[in-house]
Design an enzyme around this catalytic site. Structure first.
Site, mmCIF file in Angstrom:
data_model
loop_
_atom_site.group_PDB
_atom_site.id
_atom_site.type_symbol
_atom_site.label_atom_id
_atom_site.label_comp_id
_atom_site.label_asym_id
_atom_site.label_seq_id
_atom_site.Cartn_x
_atom_site.Cartn_y
_atom_site.Cartn_z
ATOM 1 N N LYS A 1 30.239 28.708 23.254
ATOM 2 C CA LYS A 1 31.411 27.924 22.847
ATOM 3 C C LYS A 1 32.675 28.613 23.329
ATOM 4 C CE LYS A 1 30.120 29.797 18.409
ATOM 5 N NZ LYS A 1 28.672 29.636 18.307
ATOM 6 N N SER B 1 39.065 32.257 9.860
ATOM 7 C CA SER B 1 38.274 32.613 11.033
ATOM 8 C C SER B 1 37.235 31.516 11.272
ATOM 9 C CB SER B 1 37.611 33.964 10.821
ATOM 10 O OG SER B 1 36.666 33.870 9.775
ATOM 11 N N TYR B 2 36.472 31.673 12.340
ATOM 12 C CA TYR B 2 35.500 30.655 12.752
ATOM 13 C C TYR B 2 34.588 30.233 11.592
ATOM 14 C CZ TYR B 2 32.284 28.285 15.848
ATOM 15 O OH TYR B 2 31.529 27.330 16.468
ATOM 16 N N PRO B 3 34.566 28.939 11.271
ATOM 17 C CA PRO B 3 33.894 28.502 10.031
ATOM 18 C C PRO B 3 32.393 28.297 10.138
ATOM 19 C CG PRO B 3 34.957 26.640 11.051
ATOM 20 C CD PRO B 3 35.237 27.823 11.954
ATOM 21 N N ARG B 4 31.813 28.493 11.333
ATOM 22 C CA ARG B 4 30.370 28.305 11.412
ATOM 23 C C ARG B 4 29.699 29.644 11.666
ATOM 24 N NH1 ARG B 4 30.358 23.003 14.914
ATOM 25 N NH2 ARG B 4 32.436 23.832 15.207
#
Length: 809
Positions: A10, A335-338
């Site tokens: 990503k 921060s990145y949620p996944r």
DNA sequence: GCAAGGTC
């Protein structure tokens, strides 16, 4: 200088990895698809100075589907989907043109380093990337390795550099195990879904779900909800008795004591205890013990826990939560949620994170206190090697985020204040009695509980759990009740009970893990991909045939909850075959059913249907019905038979009379079409014969509606066409008293768009008009103002006899 | 029109 292409899963990861490896010196640009960026820098690779190009995909590049003709539900027997139907890989997201993007960037590169996530899906994407880029990369020196795989377990300097210094190769077996999963999910899911949907939709009129889907994740998810429902249903309340004593000391308020036996299920026994206790007038404290209640420190937040908390504390559904989290991430708040990780890296700057919040209007005081006393690290969690736990990145005020309420964290409730007492103290007994109570059934499953169950049984992943829950809601299998509890609908209950009767494995949570066990054998290289795939398909094919043969068992349950299609709906229009009335079933998917012929005819969804003056289709004698999008909206007649069985070669399923190319029928496009749509390229404006006195014409492809000739009492589309713009002429008939025509004329025939007489009396307008259509005098642009290649466009043939010849083939 | 898995 040689070039090394590097690909992450990503865009966000490509950026962080490039930053680490280039020591912050890379230059970045956007790729041609707008979604991915390319970060470039010079560095060392295989003992030479090279140009590095770090970029990413957006998840899977390809997705699996059947080849086109097997997507026809009417012509394909679902059983064929197990083996006969070929599959093909299609670009997962055509809008991103990922293959083209990768090829543009890979052209002329000498090496590729694959930085995809270190799980099986990531390994599979490695090969999707390779399939796309290898044809355009430089052909390397024979025997020299050009494809490398970086294995990293966290996004930290050490880990990324370690990965770079210990490059390996992508793992074909792991990738193959994902290929197998994709094919199994597709074939099994689609076969069962199509069969169930067609079977039950053809039989019941009030199923209220246009799709009765089945899947190895969604079905067990529904199963959990129904399991709880069954527990509630089979619950038998039991009566029990509790001893209750009220005591007091001095002038203190009385105190209700708990019974250390809690309860008894026998009244006599309870009464005996009451009698025993009643002997005493005083209660003496025998011992004093204090208990401290401790709540474990929380672990650092990962996606699944965030979903649980959002559901139970904020009342937000998982799908919604992910949308919001995504937005907070892109706006820089979190921060990145996944992520699956619940452990902060050792040198993660917790203090720095906290300092960001020091001026927050709500928790500034707590933050300051924490900073001065020092922070306890969160309870030790698990590093899944993907992303750091979800962390606030900067402070936000209520105004910035627009939220309205903050639900306070569920703390430990303050214990009832107990009066101080010591061993030997005595209380006066005020009252002792036996209280009758009943055991109560469990509640419906909360969403948070469901998420826990799914996680525990390995149903779905952090990213797909919200999708599965959403699916069972959208298919009308469960509804979300107060407190985000999931209550199964009749349909959901019948389905699950049906699976239990026929083949419980279809709904048990083990259906997924059993298959995954097999898939893991492929991944570990212990089993052959083709063999496992064929073997598992064979098992499910047998399950499918058994399911089809036993469907009456599920049907018996359906019968109780739903009405047969023949008993549903109300008579509306006549069947062209038997000339009896067909019934209109309003429940989704709305349709017409002829119980005499036992045929069902589909109708357009979203809108209303009524009888159209008992007029009939000249082709099949079915009575036409009128479809309306709503009051003052678009409407057109359609033939229920032609709608599903297009009568002419150039027609498709789902077309009404306004798209029908019948050469002579008075309801067809040929009879009522006026001219090309003012907005879309392919549509024709068709007179709505039912719209008077507020006459309208509507595009037969898009939503454009044009109002014209208000109060005319008759409008007819003439045979002749306009010389200037090719639109059909329109004959308008006004009432003597209301005519807006010059010299009190009542009739005029002309072109709606070009005729000078109409120019002064016609105002064209429609809801979504972009260009002004007001005829403010003056010549039309070049005489063919609407012209977008109008001339020579065969959509509405000028010569209707020629058209006739074309249609009768 | 269907599955589940990535991610935007």
């Amino acid at each position: 200088m040689r070039t090394v292409l590097m690909v992450a899963e990503k865009p966000s990861l490509a950026q962080s990895i490039a930053k680490i490896l280039s020591k912050g010196s890379c230059t970045s640009r956007k790729g041609l698809n707008g979604a991915c960026s390319v970060h470039e820098y010079n560095g060392n690779f295989q003992s030479q100075t090279v140009r590095f190009k770090m970029t990413s995909v957006c998840g899977h590049v390809m997705s699996l589907d059947f080849i086109g003709k097997y997507n026809n539900w009417d012509k394909v027997d679902p059983a064929e989907l197990f083996s006969k139907a070929p599959t093909e890989k299609k670009e997962a997201n055509p809008k991103l043109s990922m293959v083209k993007f990768l090829q543009v960037e890979a052209r002329g590169c000498d090496y590729v380093v694959l930085w995809l996530d270190c799980d099986k899906e990531g390994e599979n994407i490695c090969f999707e990337v390779l399939d796309a880029i290898q044809p355009v990369m430089n052909k390397g020196i024979v025997r020299e390795q050009s494809v490398f795989r970086a294995k990293f377990s966290s996004i930290t300097d050490t880990d990324i550099w370690n990965a770079m210094n210990r490059l390996g190769e992508p793992n074909r077996n792991e990738a193959l195990s994902v290929d197998a999963r994709q094919e199994l999910d597709l074939r099994i899911g689609c076969a069962f879904t199509r069969f169930q949907t067609k079977y039950f939709q053809g039989k019941y009129g009030n199923l209220d779900s246009s799709l009765i889907s089945f899947g190895p994740c969604q079905t067990p998810t529904l199963g959990f909800c129904v399991e709880r429902h069954d527990k509630i249903q089979s619950f038998k309340p039991e009566t029990y008795w509790v001893l209750q004593a009220k005591v007091f000391k001095g002038k203190d308020t009385p105190l209700t004591l708990d019974w250390n036996r809690v309860r008894v299920f026998d009244r006599e026994v309870g009464q005996m205890f009451v009698n025993l206790a009643k002997i005493s007038k005083e209660a003496k404290v025998e011992s004093v013990s204090k208990k401290e209640k401790v709540k474990q420190r929380p672990q650092a937040l990962n996606t699944v826990e965030m979903l649980r908390v959002a559901s139970s504390a904020l009342g937000m559904g998982p799908q919604h939560t992910m949308q919001i989290a995504e937005r907070l991430y892109t706006q820089g708040y979190i921060s990145y949620p996944r992520t699956e990780t619940t452990l902060y890296h050792e040198n993660f700057d917790l203090k720095g994170t906290l300092k960001q919040q020091i001026n927050n209007t709500i928790w500034a005081e707590e933050v300051k206190a924490l900073l001065s006393t020092g922070i306890n690290r969160p309870r030790k969690g698990n590093d899944a090697g993907d992303h750091p736990p979800i962390t606030p990145m900067r402070s936000a005020s209520e105004g910035e985020l627009g939220y309205t309420t903050v639900i306070p964290w569920q703390g430990i409730p303050l214990e009832e204040a107990l009066p101080a007492c010591e061993c030997g103290d005595t209380f006066t007994v005020e009252e002792i009695k036996l209280v009758e109570q009943q055991t109560s059934p469990p509640h419906y499953l909360t969403e948070a509980e469901l998420i826990t169950l799914m996680e525990k049984h390995g149903i779905g992943t952090d990213a797909s759990i919200p999708v599965h829950i959403n699916n069972i809601c959208q298919r009308n299998y469960v509804t979300v009740e107060n407190g985000r509890r999931l209550k199964p609908t009749n349909l959901g209950i019948v389905l699950v009970h049906g699976y239990y009767k026929i083949d419980a494995e279809l709904v048990l949570p083990t259906i997924r893990s059993a298959v995954e066990k097999q898939l893991n054998l492929i991944a570990q290289g212990k089993a052959n991909y083709q063999q496992v795939l064929q073997h598992t398909l064979e098992i499910f094919k047998r399950k499918f045939h058994y399911f089809v043969d036993s469907i009456t068992s599920m049907d018996e349950l359906m019968e109780v909850s739903f009405s047969p299609i023949a008993a549903t709906g109300k008579p509306l229009s006549r069947c062209g075959k038997c000339h009896r009335f067909m019934k209109y079933i309003q429940a989704k998917p709305s349709r017409l059913h002829c119980s005499h012929c036992d045929e069902t005819y589909s109708l357009p969804q979203n809108g209303a249907i009524k009888l159209y003056k008992e007029l009939r289709c000249p082709l099949d004698d079915f009575e036409l019905v009128l479809w309306t999008s709503g009051a003052r909206g678009k409407s057109y007649p359609l033939c229920p038979y032609c709608f599903s069985h297009p009568p002419f070669r150039d027609m498709k399923k789902g077309m009404g009379c306004n798209e029908c190319t019948h050469p002579t029928c008075q309801h067809s496009l040929n009879a009522l079409g006026i001219g090309q749509c003012v907005e879309c390229d392919s549509g024709i404006l068709v007179l709505d014969p039912t719209s008077g006195p507020k006459w309208r014409m509507a595009c037969n492809k898009c939503n454009v509606v044009v109002h014209f000739f208000e109060h005319a009492h008759k409008i007819q589309v003439a045979q002749e066409s306009c010389d200037a713009c090719d639109a059909s002429l329109v004959a308008v008939d006004f009432n003597k008293t209301r005519t807006p025509l010059p010299d009190s004329e009542t009739q005029h025939t002309g072109c709606v768009f070009c005729d000078p007489v109409f120019q002064d009396v016609v105002e064209l307008k429609h809801a979504t008009m972009r260009h002004s259509m007001h005829r403010g005098g003056g010549a039309r642009r070049g005489g063919r103002g609407r012209g977008r290649g109008r001339r020579g466009n065969p959509k509405k043939p000028k010569d209707k006899m020629a058209a006739l010849a074309a249609y009768f083939v």
